[in-house]
Design a protein around this motif. Sequence first.
Motif, PDB file in Angstrom:
ATOM      1  N   ASP A  27     -26.163  -8.614  -2.026  1.00  0.00           N
ATOM      2  CA  ASP A  27     -25.776  -8.194  -3.357  1.00  0.00           C
ATOM      3  C   ASP A  27     -26.096  -9.382  -4.277  1.00  0.00           C
ATOM      4  N   ASP A  29     -25.144  -9.999  -8.259  1.00  0.00           N
ATOM      5  CA  ASP A  29     -24.138 -10.521  -9.172  1.00  0.00           C
ATOM      6  C   ASP A  29     -22.811 -10.720  -8.438  1.00  0.00           C
ATOM      7  N   GLY A  30     -22.260 -11.920  -8.513  1.00  0.00           N
ATOM      8  CA  GLY A  30     -21.003 -12.213  -7.821  1.00  0.00           C
ATOM      9  C   GLY A  30     -21.202 -12.830  -6.453  1.00  0.00           C
ATOM     10  N   ASP A 226     -19.728  -8.854  -2.717  1.00  0.00           N
ATOM     11  CA  ASP A 226     -18.451  -9.322  -3.287  1.00  0.00           C
ATOM     12  C   ASP A 226     -17.559  -8.148  -3.666  1.00  0.00           C
ATOM     13  N   ASP A 231     -20.613  -2.616  -2.017  1.00  0.00           N
ATOM     14  CA  ASP A 231     -21.367  -3.359  -0.988  1.00  0.00           C
ATOM     15  C   ASP A 231     -20.820  -3.118   0.420  1.00  0.00           C
TER      16      ASP A 231
HETATM   17 CA    CA Z   1     -21.794  -7.757  -6.898  1.00  0.00          CA
END
Ligand code: CA
Length: 287
Positions: A27, A29-30, A226, A231
């Motif tokens: 993943d 972002d984060g 995250d 996810d």
């Molecule tokens: Ca994410």
Amino acid sequence: DGPRRCRRLEGETARAVLANADTLLFDCDGVLWRGETAVSGAAETLGRLAAAGKRLCYVTNNSGRTRAAYTEKLRRLGFPPAEPRHIFSSAFCAARYLRQALPPGAAAYVLGSPALAAELEAAPLDPAVRAVLVGFDEHFSYAKLCQALRYLLRGGPDCLLVGTNRDHRLPLEGGAGIPGTGCLVKAVETAAQREAFIVGKPNRFMFDCVASEFQVDPARTIMVGDRLDTDILMGNDCGLTTLLTLTGVTALDEVRGHQDSGCPARHSLVPDFYHRRPAPGTGGVTG
Ligand code: CA
Ligand code: PLP
């Protein structure tokens, strides 16, 4: 096996889990970055994984960038070099879904960013609209909603309704957030009184895109994320090993809540492992 229990990934277990994997899905972002700032230690960790011969792929629900823009961002933030074919964004996967699902020569009405339209243009389409595609659109408007409804009513079931993802909110620093694509998909669904097909995580379509591009064995693949409801849920549903980083939206208490709920549906949200960087100076395995 009983319900999944989430364990910290460290030491011998970490080495064994990694040795058993040949592909890691990240993943973005984060996990790799927040906005324009790389997550501390992430670039070094991915560099080591690439050097160890692991295949690294990127699966993001963000429909606001082309694959080429992702390879450039990875490079800019110091990640190991990636090719566009390693990027599976909800924009790319949506374009791919429509190419498969629409008859030759059909077109889509797109509520989304220029990047989403650019991914679609890779497949030329004529003006006969047979699908409405909803992605992240900062300029979403009542007029666009009206236009989407016109196409859906005109085409009836022959006009597909597709959403890139259902993320309800995009987190900002300090607990703030902005409305996510899920809000826009819901608006169109409400108007049309139909449910959209969702391309992004947790739907397995995104993993199927990866699997159709590369030889991936779910048993030798790790999904790193995250977020539990996108996810981790996708990874568990697809039979992947799931690893939660605590660098994004989820805290460990949430995992414990699902784990101790006694509710089978909530057990699909429990990752196999979580990762927390050791405190500096403890000499543990880093990254
Ligand atoms: Ca994410
Ligand atoms: N959708 C949009 C529009 C975003 O900006 C983001 C994150 O920046 C996401 C979705 C979530 O992306 P990811 O799946 O990489 O966490």
